[in-house]
Design a protein around this motif. Structure first.
Motif, short mmCIF file in Angstrom:
data_model
loop_
_atom_site.label_atom_id
_atom_site.label_comp_id
_atom_site.label_asym_id
_atom_site.label_seq_id
_atom_site.Cartn_x
_atom_site.Cartn_y
_atom_site.Cartn_z
N TYR A 116 4.25 -7.10 6.32
CA TYR A 116 3.62 -7.66 4.83
C TYR A 116 3.56 -9.06 4.76
O TYR A 116 4.32 -9.76 5.50
N ARG A 136 0.27 -8.99 0.39
CA ARG A 136 -0.46 -8.18 1.18
C ARG A 136 -0.07 -7.45 2.24
O ARG A 136 1.05 -7.65 2.72
N ALA A 138 -1.63 -3.87 5.13
CA ALA A 138 -2.58 -3.45 5.82
C ALA A 138 -2.99 -2.01 4.91
O ALA A 138 -2.55 -1.91 4.00
N THR A 139 -4.36 -2.00 5.14
CA THR A 139 -5.08 -1.01 4.55
C THR A 139 -4.32 0.49 4.66
O THR A 139 -3.83 0.80 5.90
N GLY A 140 -4.03 1.34 3.68
CA GLY A 140 -3.27 2.55 3.85
C GLY A 140 -1.89 2.40 3.20
O GLY A 140 -1.31 3.31 3.17
N GLU A 142 0.73 1.11 0.27
CA GLU A 142 0.70 0.71 -1.15
C GLU A 142 2.27 0.18 -1.48
O GLU A 142 3.22 0.30 -1.10
N ASN A 154 1.70 0.26 -9.38
CA ASN A 154 1.04 -0.23 -8.32
C ASN A 154 0.10 -1.61 -8.75
O ASN A 154 -0.26 -2.39 -7.87
N ARG A 173 6.01 4.52 3.31
CA ARG A 173 4.83 5.56 4.06
C ARG A 173 5.85 6.19 4.97
O ARG A 173 6.44 5.78 5.62
#
Length: 299
Positions: A116, A136, A138-140, A142, A154, A173
């Motif tokens: 991140y 920031r 990566a995609t996927g 949260e 969120n 995750r």
């Protein structure tokens, strides 16, 4: 490994036969331990005869273990799929001549690190608008945020007031090591200057300080003007000071103004008088009239 018949012959007797039974040979493998970081794929490793004990010289082993899943976990026993081949020096299959090998194996797929990036800008000047300082990822992935460490959302929290604000965040995750950390958002006070305007008064005349006579370099504030001058004070210059209710979002500088008290216009007249020749004349103030004299003042 199999059963073999031995047949013999004799000149004076019938043929002689016997059976030789060749049994499978046992072999074992050294303990196997492997570790890898989760990458979304199953963990597979292949070994050769160097980990084996009990094989005949020249026999070649190719022994492959594969996890039955790609998730981060510890795999042993039935969760590891084993496949192997055994060949001799000429490449012939000799697997059937051996029992299945005995071994202990443990494959560990460890959780991966979450990458991140903290916000590049963490210091702002107050302007009344909420600031954005999101992490920031990566995609996927949260990110959740909290200002009190108890309530999480969120969305990045709305931060607009001046001060130092601690923002806690966490990222979680499956198959990744959870991240829980914090950073500070600093909003500096806005610099504001309030300048009291100059005012004038005339000595002895009624005067009320104009409370709107000031300028400000920014927002509207509740300003109160004050001056030490009171009716009857002498001619001169008096400071006009401004006071402002404290506001945590502003660094307020106040510049005083000046009240200039000028001299009043005084008109003095003397009444005409008659006197008989030879008589003394003694003037008195009764014959003097002053116009514009302040209350309480005398001549």
């Amino acid at each position: 490994a199999s059963n073999y018949t031995i047949v013999g012959s004799a000149a004076r007797a019938s043929a002689i036969s016997a059976t030789i039974t060749v049994t499978q040979k046992a072999f074992s493998l050294s303990d196997i331990v492997e570790k890898a970081t989760f990458n979304g794929k199953t963990l597979t490793k292949t070994y050769d005869e160097s980990i084996a004990t009990g094989l005949l010289n020249g026999h070649k082993l190719s022994f492959k273990l594969t996890t039955d899943n790609s998730d981060a976990a510890t795999y042993t026993g039935e969760t590891l799929k084993a496949e192997y081949t055994l060949t001799d020096a000429d490449g012939n299959d000799v697997k059937g001549n051996y029992f299945a090998p005995t071994y202990k194996a443990s494959f560990v797929i460890e959780e991966a690190q979450i990458t991140y990036q903290l916000p590049q800008t963490l210091t702002f000047d107050y302007d009344g608008h909420a600031k954005e300082a999101a992490v920031r990822v990566a995609t996927g992935f949260e990110v959740q945020y909290s200002l009190d460490g108890k309530t999480w959302d969120n969305q990045f929290p709305a931060i607009s007031d001046a001060g130092t604000h601690k923002v806690s965040f966490k990222i979680a995750r499956k198959n990744y090591k959870s991240v829980e950390s914090s950073f500070e958002v600093v909003i500096n006070k806005a610099a504001i200057t309030i300048v009291a305007s100059n005012q004038t008064a005339v000595y002895g005349q009624d005067f009320t300080l104009d409370q709107t006579a000031y300028t400000t370099s920014g927002n509207t504030f509740d300003v109160t003007l004050a001056c030490q001058y009171t009716l009857g004070n002498p001619v001169g210059n008096y400071d006009i000071t401004a006071s402002v209710k404290d506001n945590a979002n502003f660094d307020i500088t106040v510049e005083p103004g000046k009240l200039s008290v000028s001299a009043a216009t005084l008109t003095v007249s003397v009444a005409d008088q008659n006197v008989t020749y030879g008589e003394n004349f003694v003037p008195t103030l009764d014959i003097v009239t002053a116009k514009g004299l302040a209350a309480g003042d005398t001549i």
